[in-house]
Write a protein that holds these residues in place. Structure first.
Motif, short mmCIF file in Angstrom:
data_model
loop_
_atom_site.label_atom_id
_atom_site.label_comp_id
_atom_site.label_asym_id
_atom_site.label_seq_id
_atom_site.Cartn_x
_atom_site.Cartn_y
_atom_site.Cartn_z
N ILE A 79 1.62 8.38 3.11
CA ILE A 79 1.90 9.04 4.39
C ILE A 79 3.39 9.32 4.50
N ARG A 80 3.73 10.58 4.65
CA ARG A 80 5.14 10.90 4.89
C ARG A 80 5.31 11.26 6.37
N ALA A 81 6.45 10.86 6.91
CA ALA A 81 6.69 11.06 8.34
C ALA A 81 8.18 11.08 8.62
N LYS A 82 8.56 11.86 9.60
CA LYS A 82 9.97 11.89 10.02
C LYS A 82 10.31 10.62 10.79
N GLU A 83 9.36 10.17 11.62
CA GLU A 83 9.53 8.94 12.40
C GLU A 83 8.25 8.12 12.30
N ILE A 84 8.41 6.82 12.40
CA ILE A 84 7.25 5.93 12.36
C ILE A 84 7.22 5.06 13.62
N PRO A 85 6.06 4.53 13.99
CA PRO A 85 5.99 3.67 15.18
C PRO A 85 6.92 2.47 15.06
N PHE B 93 3.34 9.50 17.34
CA PHE B 93 3.93 9.63 16.01
C PHE B 93 2.90 10.27 15.08
N ILE B 94 3.34 11.29 14.38
CA ILE B 94 2.44 12.02 13.49
C ILE B 94 2.93 11.91 12.05
N GLY B 95 2.01 11.56 11.16
CA GLY B 95 2.32 11.53 9.74
C GLY B 95 1.50 12.58 9.01
N GLN B 96 1.88 12.81 7.78
CA GLN B 96 1.17 13.80 6.96
C GLN B 96 0.73 13.13 5.66
N ALA B 97 -0.54 13.24 5.36
CA ALA B 97 -1.08 12.64 4.14
C ALA B 97 -0.58 13.42 2.93
N LEU B 98 -0.15 12.70 1.90
CA LEU B 98 0.28 13.34 0.66
C LEU B 98 0.23 12.33 -0.48
N ASP B 99 -0.61 12.61 -1.46
CA ASP B 99 -0.77 11.71 -2.60
C ASP B 99 0.13 12.17 -3.74
N THR B 100 1.26 11.48 -3.90
CA THR B 100 2.18 11.79 -5.00
C THR B 100 2.03 10.80 -6.14
N PHE C 181 8.54 12.03 -1.39
CA PHE C 181 9.11 11.18 -0.33
C PHE C 181 9.11 9.69 -0.68
N THR C 182 10.07 9.00 -0.11
CA THR C 182 10.08 7.54 -0.14
C THR C 182 9.31 7.04 1.06
N PRO C 183 8.31 6.19 0.88
CA PRO C 183 7.52 5.72 2.02
C PRO C 183 8.36 4.91 3.00
N LYS C 184 8.03 5.06 4.28
CA LYS C 184 8.72 4.30 5.32
C LYS C 184 7.82 3.16 5.80
N GLY C 185 8.45 2.12 6.30
CA GLY C 185 7.67 1.01 6.85
C GLY C 185 8.23 -0.35 6.49
N ILE C 186 7.35 -1.33 6.50
CA ILE C 186 7.69 -2.73 6.26
C ILE C 186 7.18 -3.13 4.88
N PHE C 187 8.09 -3.58 4.01
CA PHE C 187 7.72 -3.95 2.65
C PHE C 187 8.37 -5.29 2.29
N LYS C 188 8.16 -5.72 1.08
CA LYS C 188 8.87 -6.90 0.59
C LYS C 188 9.04 -6.79 -0.92
N ILE C 189 10.03 -7.48 -1.44
CA ILE C 189 10.27 -7.49 -2.87
C ILE C 189 9.07 -8.17 -3.54
N GLU C 190 8.44 -7.46 -4.47
CA GLU C 190 7.19 -7.95 -5.05
C GLU C 190 7.43 -8.92 -6.20
N GLU C 191 6.47 -9.80 -6.36
CA GLU C 191 6.56 -10.85 -7.37
C GLU C 191 6.48 -10.28 -8.78
N GLY C 192 7.39 -10.73 -9.65
CA GLY C 192 7.36 -10.37 -11.06
C GLY C 192 7.66 -8.91 -11.37
#
Length: 267
Positions: free
Chosen positions: A128-134, A64-71, A178-189
């Protein structure tokens, strides 16, 4: 007379023996048929197991390949940390658009990566933007609420205790935002009824944060609180600056019902 009786008895013995052999033959056929059936069933199950194992092995071996991008900070550099913690030491800085191998998708909002020199480190998934993630082991089959967003389908699904309770079209970010992909959670406050961003000349209702500046919120509104119709029409396609846009009623539902700490999965 005795001779005739002996002949009859002999014939009867042969007939009985033949019947017995026939019965035995039929029994053997039944046994063989059942054995063949069990063997066939076993082969099918074994073949399925081997197929599943092969798929799992192939998925694991996939690169899996991602591309670094600071937005976000927009300084052109993305830090790679020694540990999954921004307080740990920085071992490398990726440049915008530099590719990096993704090894693991980790909670909450991290990738384990491999650099060109073979070193391994950790990167905030917002950069990191990616078409697919691990692949990972997190899914909707858990207690409580889980929000699952698929960027290919542009659909948000909301689960409660493993059961799908709500589904809606949505809009993630464009490839450049891009919208980041992965595992997140609703943050406090991190939720509110209204926001407005002068830089984009857009606002939104019922926002809930899942990672830093990234939010679930309604379709865009003008500063004086009117829906921007042309933006509303883009629902179902990538259109945002990185957040996940939703119909107003769905955004309100999340704002009012999804508690802090709820799991968010973005693919």
């Amino acid at each position: 007379m005795r001779k005739r009786l002996a002949v009859i008895l002999t014939l009867l013995i042969f007939m009985l023996a033949g019947c017995k052999e026939s019965v035995l033959d039929q029994s053997d056929i039944i046994k063989t048929s059942k054995a063949d059936e069990f063997e066939k069933k076993g082969n099918i199950e074994k073949g399925k197991e081997q197929s599943d194992e092969k798929e799992a092995t192939e998925e694991k071996a996939k690169i899996f390949i991602g591309q670094a991008l600071d937005t976000i900070d927009r300084d052109g550099f993305i830090e790679v940390y020694k540990e999954k913690n921004k307080k740990s030491s920085i071992i490398y800085k990726l440049k915008d658009y530099q590719q990096v191998r993704l090894l693991e998708t980790l909670p909450y909002g991290w990738f384990k990566v491999m650099l060109e020199d073979g070193r391994e480190g950790y990167v905030d998934s917002r950069y990191i933007r990616a078409k697919e993630i691990p692949p990972h082991d997190f899914n909707a089959e858990v207690a409580g609420y889980v929000l699952v967003f698929n960027t290919d389908e542009q659909v948000l699904k909301i689960y409660k205790d493993g059961e799908l309770i709500k589904e809606s079209i949505a809009s993630s970010g464009t490839w450049e935002h891009f919208t980041p992909k992965g595992i997140f959670k609703i943050e406090e406050g991190r939720r509110g009824k209204w926001f407005y961003t002068p830089r984009f000349k857009q606002g939104g209702k019922y926002w809930v944060g899942f990672k830093g500046t990234y939010l679930f919120h309604s379709v865009p509104f003008t500063e004086d609180g009117k829906i921007i119709e042309e933006e509303k029409e883009k629902l179902g396609t990538p259109a945002s600056h990185g957040c996940i846009r939703l119909p107003v009623d769905v955004a309100k539902y999340i704002y009012e019902n999804i508690p802090e700490g709820s799991l968010v999965l973005i693919y």
